[in-house]
Design a protein around this motif. Structure first.
Motif, PDB file in Angstrom:
ATOM      1  N   ILE A  52       0.877  -1.166   0.000  1.00  0.00           N
ATOM      2  CA  ILE A  52       0.000   0.000   0.000  1.00  0.00           C
ATOM      3  C   ILE A  52       0.914   1.215   0.000  1.00  0.00           C
ATOM      4  N   ALA A  53       0.784   2.031  -1.025  1.00  0.00           N
ATOM      5  CA  ALA A  53       1.561   3.277  -1.122  1.00  0.00           C
ATOM      6  C   ALA A  53       0.772   4.239  -1.996  1.00  0.00           C
ATOM      7  N   SER A  54       0.751   5.484  -1.616  1.00  0.00           N
ATOM      8  CA  SER A  54      -0.076   6.483  -2.290  1.00  0.00           C
ATOM      9  C   SER A  54       0.736   7.351  -3.250  1.00  0.00           C
ATOM     10  N   ALA A  55       0.165   7.561  -4.421  1.00  0.00           N
ATOM     11  CA  ALA A  55       0.811   8.448  -5.402  1.00  0.00           C
ATOM     12  C   ALA A  55       0.949   9.859  -4.850  1.00  0.00           C
ATOM     13  N   ALA A  60      -7.113   8.468  -9.350  1.00  0.00           N
ATOM     14  CA  ALA A  60      -6.444   7.315  -9.973  1.00  0.00           C
ATOM     15  C   ALA A  60      -5.103   7.648 -10.612  1.00  0.00           C
ATOM     16  N   HIS A  61      -4.278   8.390  -9.915  1.00  0.00           N
ATOM     17  CA  HIS A  61      -2.968   8.747 -10.448  1.00  0.00           C
ATOM     18  C   HIS A  61      -1.916   7.658 -10.260  1.00  0.00           C
ATOM     19  N   THR A 101       9.205   3.546 -14.314  1.00  0.00           N
ATOM     20  CA  THR A 101       9.666   2.296 -14.918  1.00  0.00           C
ATOM     21  C   THR A 101       9.366   2.277 -16.413  1.00  0.00           C
ATOM     22  N   THR A 102      10.120   1.446 -17.118  1.00  0.00           N
ATOM     23  CA  THR A 102       9.816   1.184 -18.529  1.00  0.00           C
ATOM     24  C   THR A 102       9.115  -0.169 -18.690  1.00  0.00           C
ATOM     25  N   LEU A 103       8.863  -0.855 -17.575  1.00  0.00           N
ATOM     26  CA  LEU A 103       8.149  -2.130 -17.620  1.00  0.00           C
ATOM     27  C   LEU A 103       6.651  -1.896 -17.802  1.00  0.00           C
ATOM     28  N   PRO A 104       5.927  -2.924 -18.256  1.00  0.00           N
ATOM     29  CA  PRO A 104       4.471  -2.770 -18.392  1.00  0.00           C
ATOM     30  C   PRO A 104       3.803  -2.460 -17.054  1.00  0.00           C
ATOM     31  N   VAL A 105       2.867  -1.530 -17.099  1.00  0.00           N
ATOM     32  CA  VAL A 105       2.046  -1.195 -15.943  1.00  0.00           C
ATOM     33  C   VAL A 105       0.597  -1.444 -16.332  1.00  0.00           C
ATOM     34  N   ILE A 106      -0.104  -2.183 -15.476  1.00  0.00           N
ATOM     35  CA  ILE A 106      -1.505  -2.486 -15.718  1.00  0.00           C
ATOM     36  C   ILE A 106      -2.308  -1.773 -14.646  1.00  0.00           C
ATOM     37  N   GLY A 107      -3.167  -0.864 -15.071  1.00  0.00           N
ATOM     38  CA  GLY A 107      -3.968  -0.097 -14.136  1.00  0.00           C
ATOM     39  C   GLY A 107      -5.323  -0.727 -13.907  1.00  0.00           C
ATOM     40  N   ILE A 108      -5.743  -0.739 -12.655  1.00  0.00           N
ATOM     41  CA  ILE A 108      -7.069  -1.232 -12.293  1.00  0.00           C
ATOM     42  C   ILE A 108      -7.850  -0.062 -11.712  1.00  0.00           C
ATOM     43  N   SER A 134     -12.187   6.803 -12.115  1.00  0.00           N
ATOM     44  CA  SER A 134     -10.894   6.117 -12.126  1.00  0.00           C
ATOM     45  C   SER A 134     -10.576   5.557 -13.505  1.00  0.00           C
ATOM     46  N   LEU A 135     -11.575   4.956 -14.127  1.00  0.00           N
ATOM     47  CA  LEU A 135     -11.396   4.393 -15.470  1.00  0.00           C
ATOM     48  C   LEU A 135     -10.933   5.466 -16.439  1.00  0.00           C
ATOM     49  N   LEU A 136     -11.609   6.593 -16.435  1.00  0.00           N
ATOM     50  CA  LEU A 136     -11.241   7.666 -17.360  1.00  0.00           C
ATOM     51  C   LEU A 136      -9.857   8.220 -17.056  1.00  0.00           C
ATOM     52  N   ALA A 137      -9.516   8.330 -15.782  1.00  0.00           N
ATOM     53  CA  ALA A 137      -8.195   8.851 -15.415  1.00  0.00           C
ATOM     54  C   ALA A 137      -7.083   7.926 -15.897  1.00  0.00           C
ATOM     55  N   ILE A 138      -7.272   6.622 -15.726  1.00  0.00           N
ATOM     56  CA  ILE A 138      -6.209   5.678 -16.092  1.00  0.00           C
ATOM     57  C   ILE A 138      -6.109   5.503 -17.604  1.00  0.00           C
ATOM     58  N   VAL A 139      -7.235   5.428 -18.265  1.00  0.00           N
ATOM     59  CA  VAL A 139      -7.211   5.173 -19.706  1.00  0.00           C
ATOM     60  C   VAL A 139      -6.692   6.390 -20.494  1.00  0.00           C
ATOM     61  N   GLN A 140      -6.763   7.578 -19.910  1.00  0.00           N
ATOM     62  CA  GLN A 140      -6.349   8.801 -20.604  1.00  0.00           C
ATOM     63  C   GLN A 140      -4.907   9.203 -20.297  1.00  0.00           C
TER      64      GLN A 140
END
Length: 164
Positions: free
Chosen positions: A34-37, A67-68, A77-84, A96-102
């Motif tokens: 658990i860590a906050s942006a 959803a930052h 990182t340059t590794l893949p990041v998968i946002g939920i 959250s969906l709109l924040a991550i997808v954009q």
């Protein structure tokens, strides 16, 4: 091979456990924190950099509201990041969906459905399957098992319809 799972709040844990369960099933090691942006960005950075040094192949980041977190993880990182996107507000995760997808151009984050932690982990499994034959075979068997269950359900339905 290792996966980093990160969430911004303890309230996200039940959803994020769906990702860890899938990784457990495929015997893919992970570390979850658990860590906050916004409140602990240095902890996020330290986690991402350490796991990358330890051979991580991807990160799964769950975040609600603004959803930052997935984007912040991607910035380290340059590794893949998968946002939920997580259902954490009155907007039921759509914010959250709109924040991550954009995400801005050049900083991609794969985005799953709202509360889609299981699919996020399966996406990591697919990434691992690209270069690990054992994981690829396990994933093929997993998919075949899903198909077999659907076919069995249909067989049961057809039998019940004929019995009516």
């Amino acid at each position: 091979m290792k996966v980093g799972i990160i969430m911004g709040s303890k309230s996200d844990l039940e959803t994020m456990k769906k990702a860890s369960s899938v990784l457990d099933e495929f015997k893919i090691p992970y570390e979850m924190i658990i860590a906050s942006a916004h409140r602990t960005p240095e902890a996020v950075k330290s986690f991402v950099e350490r796991l990358e040094e330890e051979g991580a192949i991807a990160f799964i980041a769950g975040a609600g509201a603004a959803a930052h977190l997935p984007g912040v993880v991607a910035s380290f990182t340059t590794l893949p990041v998968i946002g939920i996107p997580l259902n954490a507000t009155a907007l039921k995760g759509i914010d959250s969906l709109l924040a991550i997808v954009q995400m801005p151009s050049g900083m991609p984050v794969a985005t799953m459905a709202v509360d889609g932690a299981k699919n996020a982990a399966l996406f990591v499994v697919q990434i691992g399957a690209a270069f690990n034959k054992n994981i690829k075979a396990q994933y093929k068997a997993y998919r075949q098992d899903m198909a077999d269950k659907v076919l069995a359900d249909n067989d049961a339905l057809q039998a019940s319809l004929q019995g009516e």
